[in-house]
Write a protein that holds these residues in place. Structure first.
Motif, short mmCIF file in Angstrom:
data_model
loop_
_atom_site.label_atom_id
_atom_site.label_comp_id
_atom_site.label_asym_id
_atom_site.label_seq_id
_atom_site.Cartn_x
_atom_site.Cartn_y
_atom_site.Cartn_z
N UNK A 231 -9.50 2.76 10.19
CA UNK A 231 -9.21 2.86 8.72
C UNK A 231 -7.45 2.93 8.43
N UNK A 232 -7.00 3.22 9.05
CA UNK A 232 -5.88 4.34 8.64
C UNK A 232 -5.08 2.50 8.95
N UNK A 233 -4.92 1.51 9.32
CA UNK A 233 -4.31 -0.06 9.23
C UNK A 233 -5.42 -0.71 8.18
N UNK A 234 -6.16 -0.76 7.82
CA UNK A 234 -6.68 -1.01 6.27
C UNK A 234 -5.69 -0.27 5.57
N UNK A 235 -5.79 0.82 5.29
CA UNK A 235 -4.95 1.58 4.07
C UNK A 235 -3.04 1.09 4.49
N UNK A 236 -2.21 1.32 5.39
CA UNK A 236 -1.49 0.18 5.73
C UNK A 236 -0.64 -1.49 4.72
N UNK A 237 -2.39 -1.89 5.56
CA UNK A 237 -1.97 -3.54 5.41
C UNK A 237 -2.09 -3.92 3.96
N UNK A 238 -3.47 -3.18 3.28
CA UNK A 238 -3.10 -3.15 1.97
C UNK A 238 -1.96 -2.58 0.63
N UNK A 239 -1.61 -2.04 1.92
CA UNK A 239 0.05 -1.50 1.03
C UNK A 239 1.29 -1.75 0.92
#
Length: 283
Positions: A231-239
């Motif tokens: 979930x952190x990876x998804x958040x960072x990817x969009x950021x």
């Protein structure tokens, strides 16, 4: 701003709750096609495609889901373990590559490749969401709440204990301490939810009960921690994509909340990976 956030949230709830409460998965699958199509439009704009081209990319994402629904293929995805394994490899390997390389690497990739990646990850997330609803409302909500619990616990843990920055060039507010408290929060949620599953008839098992039954307690803990991390990876990817595009939000479609991608970024990897994990069996 707060008033806008509240009004938008109430409108979304009024739209989503009837679809969530429906006894079949069709209404929710159709409704979420609209949102995932909007996410495709946002993805296109963040990656250099504007006007009719951006609308076409969003339409392509929605059309892919509509085809899966009309053909009946969407309801057969639950047993297609290879599809969800592909999603796992895409997010784990691709996510690591992009986050390690940063916005400079993402910008060097051909725009057409970035558009294709958007179509694939959005379609996979929508397909997994439709399957999760087909498994039951309890299962779907348990996946959603895992992401929300990780985010909330990480926020408060980061504020209280955060010292070491996780990815300062991408998201300066995130810390390693926040990641760890987020994972602790998801584990507490998992064991609490399983206790409710055992004593209350909710119509379907949560993802936590399914993981514990199929993979044991160790597998449950490992799976929950893995999902929280992704979930952190998804958040960072969009950021990273927004930062590379010079955008604060993915769009202004949801007043007070930003865009669709801003609300579902952490779910993009978690939904398909959750489907892969529940397809495993240790015995």
């Amino acid at each position: 701003m707060l008033k806008q956030r509240v009004i938008t949230a109430l409108v979304l709830l009024a739209v989503l709750l009837p679809a969530l409460a429906a006894s079949t998965a069709w209404p929710f699958a159709v409704l979420t096609l609209v949102f995932i199509g909007a996410g495709g439009w946002e993805w296109a704009r963040l990656n250099g495609l504007t006007g009719a081209g951006a609308l076409a990319l969003g339409g392509l994402v929605a059309a892919g889901g509509a085809w899966a629904l009309v053909s009946g293929w969407a309801w057969q995805l639950d047993g297609v373990g290879s599809l969800w394994l592909f999603a796992v490899l895409t997010w784990v390997l691709g996510g690591a590559l992009v986050l390690r390389g940063g916005g400079a690497l993402w910008a060097r990739w051909p725009q057409s490749l970035r558009w294709v990646i958007g179509v694939v990850v959005l379609w996979l997330a929508w397909g997994a969401m439709a399957v999760a609803k087909q498994r039951g409302l309890n299962f779907l909500l348990s996946v959603f709440c895992l992401v929300w619990a990780a985010d909330v616990a990480a926020y408060f843990g980061g504020r209280a204990f955060g010292k070491r920055k996780l990815a300062p060039a991408i998201s300066p507010g995130k810390s390693w301490e926040g990641v760890w408290t987020g994972q602790i929060g998801t584990l507490l949620l998992a064991f609490g939810w399983m206790a409710v599953d055992r004593h209350v008839a909710l119509g379907s098992d949560s993802i936590y009960t399914v993981l514990e039954r199929q993979l044991g307690v160790v597998g449950l803990v490992a799976g929950v921690l893995f999902l929280a991390a992704m979930s952190v990876v998804g958040d960072l990817f969009e950021s990273l994509i927004k930062r590379q595009a010079g955008a604060k939000d993915s769009s202004a479609l949801l007043p007070g909340h930003g865009g669709v991608l801003d609300r579902i970024d952490a779910l993009l990897p978690v939904l398909p990976i959750a489907l892969y994990l529940v397809s495993l069996n240790h015995g």
